[in-house]
Design an enzyme around this catalytic site. Structure first.
Site, PDB file in Angstrom:
ATOM      1  N   LYS A   1     -44.135 -21.478  15.153  1.00 13.27           N
ATOM      2  CA  LYS A   1     -43.985 -21.903  13.752  1.00 13.27           C
ATOM      3  C   LYS A   1     -45.071 -21.356  12.822  1.00 13.27           C
ATOM      4  O   LYS A   1     -44.808 -21.134  11.646  1.00 13.27           O
ATOM      5  CB  LYS A   1     -43.937 -23.438  13.656  1.00 13.27           C
ATOM      6  CG  LYS A   1     -42.638 -24.027  14.177  1.00 13.27           C
ATOM      7  CD  LYS A   1     -42.562 -25.522  13.921  1.00 13.27           C
ATOM      8  CE  LYS A   1     -41.268 -26.091  14.479  1.00 13.27           C
ATOM      9  NZ  LYS A   1     -41.060 -27.485  14.091  1.00 13.27           N
TER      10      LYS A   1
ATOM     11  N   ASP B   1     -38.434 -29.082   8.097  1.00 14.10           N
ATOM     12  CA  ASP B   1     -38.801 -30.230   8.944  1.00 14.10           C
ATOM     13  C   ASP B   1     -39.080 -31.497   8.123  1.00 14.10           C
ATOM     14  O   ASP B   1     -38.521 -32.556   8.389  1.00 14.10           O
ATOM     15  CB  ASP B   1     -40.043 -29.909   9.791  1.00 14.10           C
ATOM     16  CG  ASP B   1     -39.696 -29.135  11.060  1.00 14.10           C
ATOM     17  OD1 ASP B   1     -38.550 -29.229  11.524  1.00 14.10           O
ATOM     18  OD2 ASP B   1     -40.583 -28.436  11.579  1.00 14.10           O
TER      19      ASP B   1
END
Length: 275
Positions: free
Chosen positions: A65, A101
């Site tokens: 990420k 997210d």
């Protein structure tokens, strides 16, 4: 035909294909979604392959990420602030990074709360990538106060400094436990309670308010020991399936232009987990 995938290492456990393929079906879009193990060493060559391919994009999970950012052509301002990317859109060979997210978590949380977040005191446990994404999303809602507790004081101080908001206050885990009755929403972003370590809990809930909302981003098991304890004390609980599905739905929309049926995606994930 819309094609997408999720990359990570390890990746075997990922339920993203289950929910995305259900989303394609429900939306009436001809598409496919798969998972692919990509090691840290393979990441640059995979992204070059993605650019030249007919894939609409990919989801990004552990450990890529943060590492993926230098290889992207463009990064959404919010993902840049968070310092992590979980969704990549392939726009005719130009790779653009996003982070869904936090917003995905927020969509799930809003289904559980009965008053605006600006009237609530929130406790966030953890200071990793997930905590960072969720903290940024929560701060857009101007909560009364956001408390963040973490085992490592160094990591906690870094996150609080990066957030740079007067409504954010760091706490030790012990202090958080002693002040539990003042929190309206509690969010665990650590892996405490995740299979196979199902007996671990991020903090003790001895002083929990009975009308609190308690969220855990862990979804295996579906109900962690921590959530079971919270539910027994009368709290409203939410597991990690909500965040998984909502962040996935937002990625799906970026690739297809269609926001999918999240209830059907949830059903597909829950069915798979029960098996």
């Amino acid at each position: 035909m819309v094609k997408a995938l999720v990359i990570g290492d390890p990746i075997e456990h990922s339920l993203s294909p289950v929910m995305h393929n259900e989303a394609f079906k429900q939306a009436g879009i001809q598409g496919s979604y798969e998972k692919k193990k990509v090691t840290s060493g393979d990441l640059p060559s995979f992204l070059q392959y993605l650019k030249e391919s007919d894939y609409a994009g990919c989801n990004v999970t552990i450990p890529h990420k943060v590492a993926i950012i230098p290889f992207l052509d463009e990064i959404d301002p919010e993902a840049e602030k968070i310092g992590a990317v979980n969704t990549v859109v392939n726009n005719n060979g130009k790779l653009i990074g996003y982070n869904t997210d936090g917003k995905g978590f927020l969509l799930g949380l809003k289904e559980k709360i009965s008053k605006p977040l600006r009237e609530m005191n929130i406790l966030l446990i953890g200071a990793g990538g997930a905590a960072r994404s969720i903290a940024y999303a929560l701060l857009q809602e101007n909560p009364e106060k956001l408390f963040i507790a973490n085992r490592s004081a160094e990591r906690l101080d870094l996150l609080v400094k990066d957030l740079n908001k007067i409504c954010v206050e760091p706490l030790s885990l012990k202090k958080a436990e002693s002040e539990l009755s003042s929190f309206d929403v509690l969010i665990n972003t650590t892996n405490a309670g995740m299979y196979p370590n199902i007996d671990t809990e991020p903090i003790l809930l001895t002083q929990l308010k009975n009308d609190a909302v308690v969220c855990d981003i862990v979804y295996n098991p579906l109900k962690t020991k921590w959530l079971q304890t919270a539910e027994n004390k009368g709290a409203i609980i939410d597991n990690g399936v909500s965040m998984l599905v909502m962040q996935g739905a937002m990625a799906f929309e970026k690739w297809t232009g269609t926001f999918p049926d999240t209830n059907k995606m949830k059903e597909a994930v829950n069915d798979q987990l029960r098996r």
